[in-house]
Design a protein around this motif. Sequence first.
Motif, PDB file in Angstrom:
ATOM      1  N   ALA A  96       0.821  -1.208   0.000  1.00 51.43           N
ATOM      2  CA  ALA A  96       0.000   0.000   0.000  1.00 51.43           C
ATOM      3  C   ALA A  96       0.860   1.267   0.000  1.00 51.43           C
ATOM      4  O   ALA A  96       0.427   2.301  -0.511  1.00 51.43           O
ATOM      5  CB  ALA A  96      -0.935  -0.002   1.207  1.00 51.43           C
ATOM      6  N   VAL A  97       2.087   1.210   0.532  1.00 48.74           N
ATOM      7  CA  VAL A  97       2.910   2.429   0.618  1.00 48.74           C
ATOM      8  C   VAL A  97       3.261   3.016  -0.753  1.00 48.74           C
ATOM      9  O   VAL A  97       2.982   4.213  -0.983  1.00 48.74           O
ATOM     10  CB  VAL A  97       4.130   2.162   1.509  1.00 48.74           C
ATOM     11  CG1 VAL A  97       5.080   3.349   1.488  1.00 48.74           C
ATOM     12  CG2 VAL A  97       3.693   1.838   2.940  1.00 48.74           C
ATOM     13  N   PRO A  98       3.833   2.309  -1.734  1.00 46.14           N
ATOM     14  CA  PRO A  98       4.493   1.003  -1.638  1.00 46.14           C
ATOM     15  C   PRO A  98       5.973   1.163  -1.269  1.00 46.14           C
ATOM     16  O   PRO A  98       6.598   2.166  -1.609  1.00 46.14           O
ATOM     17  CB  PRO A  98       4.360   0.448  -3.053  1.00 46.14           C
ATOM     18  CG  PRO A  98       4.413   1.663  -3.933  1.00 46.14           C
ATOM     19  CD  PRO A  98       3.787   2.789  -3.153  1.00 46.14           C
ATOM     20  N   LEU A  99       6.499   0.155  -0.578  1.00 44.87           N
ATOM     21  CA  LEU A  99       7.926   0.144  -0.271  1.00 44.87           C
ATOM     22  C   LEU A  99       8.731  -0.204  -1.519  1.00 44.87           C
ATOM     23  O   LEU A  99       8.221  -0.850  -2.434  1.00 44.87           O
ATOM     24  CB  LEU A  99       8.218  -0.905   0.807  1.00 44.87           C
ATOM     25  CG  LEU A  99       7.735  -0.621   2.233  1.00 44.87           C
ATOM     26  CD1 LEU A  99       8.147  -1.766   3.142  1.00 44.87           C
ATOM     27  CD2 LEU A  99       8.275   0.703   2.760  1.00 44.87           C
ATOM     28  N   PRO A 100      10.002   0.199  -1.567  1.00 45.01           N
ATOM     29  CA  PRO A 100      10.883  -0.270  -2.648  1.00 45.01           C
ATOM     30  C   PRO A 100      11.006  -1.787  -2.608  1.00 45.01           C
ATOM     31  O   PRO A 100      10.652  -2.437  -1.615  1.00 45.01           O
ATOM     32  CB  PRO A 100      12.223   0.414  -2.338  1.00 45.01           C
ATOM     33  CG  PRO A 100      11.899   1.527  -1.425  1.00 45.01           C
ATOM     34  CD  PRO A 100      10.681   1.134  -0.659  1.00 45.01           C
ATOM     35  N   VAL A 101      11.540  -2.343  -3.676  1.00 42.39           N
ATOM     36  CA  VAL A 101      11.617  -3.804  -3.791  1.00 42.39           C
ATOM     37  C   VAL A 101      12.377  -4.420  -2.619  1.00 42.39           C
ATOM     38  O   VAL A 101      11.951  -5.434  -2.059  1.00 42.39           O
ATOM     39  CB  VAL A 101      12.289  -4.197  -5.127  1.00 42.39           C
ATOM     40  CG1 VAL A 101      12.466  -5.709  -5.205  1.00 42.39           C
ATOM     41  CG2 VAL A 101      11.464  -3.711  -6.306  1.00 42.39           C
ATOM     42  N   ALA A 102      13.481  -3.799  -2.196  1.00 36.10           N
ATOM     43  CA  ALA A 102      14.268  -4.353  -1.091  1.00 36.10           C
ATOM     44  C   ALA A 102      13.458  -4.370   0.200  1.00 36.10           C
ATOM     45  O   ALA A 102      13.479  -5.358   0.956  1.00 36.10           O
ATOM     46  CB  ALA A 102      15.554  -3.551  -0.903  1.00 36.10           C
ATOM     47  N   GLY A 103      12.730  -3.288   0.479  1.00 36.55           N
ATOM     48  CA  GLY A 103      11.913  -3.250   1.684  1.00 36.55           C
ATOM     49  C   GLY A 103      10.773  -4.241   1.633  1.00 36.55           C
ATOM     50  O   GLY A 103      10.464  -4.913   2.626  1.00 36.55           O
ATOM     51  N   LEU A 104      10.135  -4.348   0.474  1.00 37.14           N
ATOM     52  CA  LEU A 104       9.057  -5.316   0.316  1.00 37.14           C
ATOM     53  C   LEU A 104       9.563  -6.732   0.508  1.00 37.14           C
ATOM     54  O   LEU A 104       8.911  -7.557   1.159  1.00 37.14           O
ATOM     55  CB  LEU A 104       8.428  -5.155  -1.071  1.00 37.14           C
ATOM     56  CG  LEU A 104       7.330  -6.153  -1.442  1.00 37.14           C
ATOM     57  CD1 LEU A 104       6.141  -6.049  -0.491  1.00 37.14           C
ATOM     58  CD2 LEU A 104       6.874  -5.946  -2.887  1.00 37.14           C
ATOM     59  N   ALA A 105      10.750  -7.015  -0.042  1.00 40.48           N
ATOM     60  CA  ALA A 105      11.321  -8.356   0.105  1.00 40.48           C
ATOM     61  C   ALA A 105      11.600  -8.678   1.568  1.00 40.48           C
ATOM     62  O   ALA A 105      11.364  -9.800   2.028  1.00 40.48           O
ATOM     63  CB  ALA A 105      12.597  -8.467  -0.722  1.00 40.48           C
ATOM     64  N   ALA A 106      12.080  -7.682   2.338  1.00 41.30           N
ATOM     65  CA  ALA A 106      12.350  -7.912   3.759  1.00 41.30           C
ATOM     66  C   ALA A 106      11.069  -8.221   4.522  1.00 41.30           C
ATOM     67  O   ALA A 106      11.020  -9.128   5.371  1.00 41.30           O
ATOM     68  CB  ALA A 106      13.048  -6.691   4.351  1.00 41.30           C
ATOM     69  N   VAL A 107      10.013  -7.471   4.216  1.00 38.00           N
ATOM     70  CA  VAL A 107       8.724  -7.709   4.874  1.00 38.00           C
ATOM     71  C   VAL A 107       8.185  -9.083   4.501  1.00 38.00           C
ATOM     72  O   VAL A 107       7.664  -9.823   5.352  1.00 38.00           O
ATOM     73  CB  VAL A 107       7.728  -6.600   4.477  1.00 38.00           C
ATOM     74  CG1 VAL A 107       6.324  -6.953   4.933  1.00 38.00           C
ATOM     75  CG2 VAL A 107       8.156  -5.264   5.082  1.00 38.00           C
TER      76      VAL A 107
END
Length: 352
Positions: free
Chosen positions: A318-329
């Motif tokens: 929803a934010v959306p986070l960058p790919v690295a942040g999304l991958a961590a989540v």
Amino acid sequence: MARRGRPGDSPQVTSPAASRRPSWAGRNYTLLTAAAFVTNLGGHGALIAAAFAVLDAGGDGGDVGLVAAARTLPLVLFLLIGGAVADRLPRHHVMVAANSLNCLSQAAFAAVVLAGDPQLWQMMLLTALGGTGQAFFGPASEGMLLSSVSGEQAGRAFALYRMAMQGAGLGGAALGGLLVAVIGPGWVLAVDAVAFAVAGSLRAFLDVSHIPAREPGGGLLSDLRDGWREFTGRTWLWAIVAQFSVVVAVVGAAESVFGPLVAEDELGGAGPWGLALGAFGAGTVGGALLMMRWKPRRPLLAGTLCVFPLAAPSAALAVPLPVAGLAAVMFVSGVAVEVFGVSWMTVMHQEI
């Protein structure tokens, strides 16, 4: 291990390969684990391919949602019937028949995509056939797995099974996202059809001789009523099922619809979304490794608490986070869902 024979039978020698396996990893368990690995390797790539096949055909988010719903609706409608059928027929026959249906439906899905200009109704129909196959496959598969292990090492066996399954999902998601971007979704769907054929062939060799023959009883409706009474009579069982029904609906919407749309509009397409799903798969492998060593004193409580992190990927999209942040989540949520999954299977094995 050698099988105890009847008087007059010639003794059976344990093969070196069997002696190298742990005592709880028998023939059925090994076949089930190998088949699950193959199925998940193809299935996670196909999940990405199906969404991007709709988008490539000119569909929008609503169309992706319709295709995802077409798979979910037969699961809801036929799951109870699938459970009753699995109790009446040899489970490996039910599993192989379901795999055959999935193979044919995915092959047809691949054909219409590769032929060009697939219609929405075609994709919905073929996806619905796949969901129907899964509705009959799931109860038979779970019952077969629960009957394939015993003793104190059951939790470890379930963790290893899920680690193999989720490890395949990790590779399938990452590779599937890459292949969708390079060669298109049709070929990835074709690979999934082949995976179902291979997995069904492995499951055809399962041994069901240890499962007692069903005693004559009532009809299908009577079985469903008996099962419903058993289900509603255990508060812990129906409460967890009700909770996870909501979770699956939310997570499924994010994984099948919201994630691909955000990836297409904000993150760069199928490749980054495949990387995020691969991170989720890596988390599930980590969670399975954790559960091979950790035996919670209250497994249902530990598993239920691990449901809460599953809301994080939707928030990150929803934010959306960058790919690295999304991958961590996604990695953290993968660990959490695996702790729940192993805890749930262990309690089911002990109590049901």
